[in-house]
Design a protein around this motif. Structure first.
Motif, mmCIF file in Angstrom:
data_model
loop_
_atom_site.group_PDB
_atom_site.id
_atom_site.type_symbol
_atom_site.label_atom_id
_atom_site.label_comp_id
_atom_site.label_asym_id
_atom_site.label_seq_id
_atom_site.Cartn_x
_atom_site.Cartn_y
_atom_site.Cartn_z
ATOM 1 N N UNK A 31 -63.203 -26.545 47.454
ATOM 2 C CA UNK A 31 -62.898 -27.408 48.592
ATOM 3 C C UNK A 31 -61.633 -28.217 48.300
ATOM 4 N N UNK A 32 -61.459 -28.633 47.048
ATOM 5 C CA UNK A 32 -60.203 -29.299 46.660
ATOM 6 C C UNK A 32 -59.022 -28.363 46.885
ATOM 7 N N UNK A 34 -58.769 -25.607 48.762
ATOM 8 C CA UNK A 34 -58.534 -25.162 50.135
ATOM 9 C C UNK A 34 -57.824 -26.274 50.930
ATOM 10 N N UNK A 35 -58.032 -27.509 50.502
ATOM 11 C CA UNK A 35 -57.342 -28.612 51.189
ATOM 12 C C UNK A 35 -55.954 -28.876 50.581
ATOM 13 N N UNK A 36 -55.651 -28.161 49.504
ATOM 14 C CA UNK A 36 -54.312 -28.267 48.884
ATOM 15 C C UNK A 36 -53.780 -26.851 48.692
ATOM 16 N N UNK A 37 -53.385 -26.183 49.757
ATOM 17 C CA UNK A 37 -53.036 -24.749 49.676
ATOM 18 C C UNK A 37 -51.847 -24.434 48.759
ATOM 19 N N UNK A 88 -55.288 -15.646 48.638
ATOM 20 C CA UNK A 88 -55.504 -15.310 50.059
ATOM 21 C C UNK A 88 -56.908 -14.724 50.249
ATOM 22 N N UNK A 91 -59.512 -17.441 49.773
ATOM 23 C CA UNK A 91 -59.585 -18.282 50.962
ATOM 24 C C UNK A 91 -60.439 -17.635 52.056
ATOM 25 N N UNK A 92 -60.253 -16.329 52.239
ATOM 26 C CA UNK A 92 -61.042 -15.587 53.245
ATOM 27 C C UNK A 92 -62.531 -15.650 52.880
ATOM 28 N N UNK A 94 -63.996 -17.913 51.022
ATOM 29 C CA UNK A 94 -64.461 -19.293 51.203
ATOM 30 C C UNK A 94 -64.748 -19.555 52.678
ATOM 31 N N UNK A 95 -63.893 -19.063 53.567
ATOM 32 C CA UNK A 95 -64.078 -19.285 55.012
ATOM 33 C C UNK A 95 -65.361 -18.600 55.497
ATOM 34 N N UNK A 96 -65.645 -17.402 54.951
ATOM 35 C CA UNK A 96 -66.897 -16.691 55.258
ATOM 36 C C UNK A 96 -68.099 -17.557 54.842
ATOM 37 N N UNK A 97 -68.025 -18.040 53.597
ATOM 38 C CA UNK A 97 -69.077 -18.906 53.060
ATOM 39 C C UNK A 97 -69.268 -20.125 53.959
#
Lengths: 129, 129
Positions: A31-32, A34-37, A88, A91-92, A94-97
């Motif tokens: 989460x850290x 994904x908020x700091x790409x 990348x 990230x995909x 993580x978005x699924x999760x």
């Protein structure tokens, strides 16, 4: 019946809660990130997640092995700097999760609000008073 | 620095993700029970969570030990029936957990939406196409 029921009946199974991501420290790390790409320095990430060096290293290894994060060792003014970044594909994943996690929150929050409004005297906040 | 940083700096530590509740199967069991406050029969709960008898028993024991659920052995038309129910304190603990889970979703969903709209070509759904 000793066998596992078919997934179609398992309304609350939440199969999408990917175990690699769901573990608390790794969820914190991801989460850290994904908020700091653009990535985070190891020490900054450690601070944001409240982890020790050893713990963070161990969890990053798990995530790196699955290609969810990449670890880039670089130099900053002649000092070594370890950059951690979500990939990348990570990230995909993580978005699924996240979509399953949102489902849990929707299921639970709905139930919590129904219970609280129908019987305020036994709501969780009242029971703790 | 080898020591753990103070919690105040650990923006993404999510200390509220109670490990007893966060484990995937137990989160599944508790979300089922919180949405069925009158309780569920063991076999129905097993079906909703997609768990085997052994797995469900094991996780219920952990939750019962912490007084998060209660297991009531009863008779229904002379057949044994095991009723599983979330306790009042278990419900309060679950609601606490849920508030941290909602924070994770807010933190992550915000980042995901910002990234997608600022750079649609690299959005997660596009990268999987």
């Amino acid at each position: 019946m000793k066998t596992k029921p078919p997934a179609s009946e398992a309304r609350f199974a939440y199969e999408g809660l990917d175990r690699v991501i769901h573990e608390r420290a790794r969820l914190s790390v991801l989460t850290s990130l994904v908020t700091h790409p653009k990535g985070l320095a190891f020490n900054h990430l450690k601070q944001l997640c409240g982890l020790t060096d050893g713990n963070l290293s161990r969890h990053l290894s798990v995530l790196e092995k699955d290609k969810i994060v990449e670890i880039i060792k670089m130099q900053d003014h002649n000092r070594p700097l370890t950059l951690c970044r979500i990939t990348t594909s990570g990230r995909a994943r993580y978005v699924e999760y996240l979509s399953t996690l949102e489902q849990v929150v929707r299921d639970a929050a709905h139930a919590a609000s129904v219970k609280s409004s129908s019987n305020p005297a036994r709501s969780p906040s009242a029971s703790r008073a």
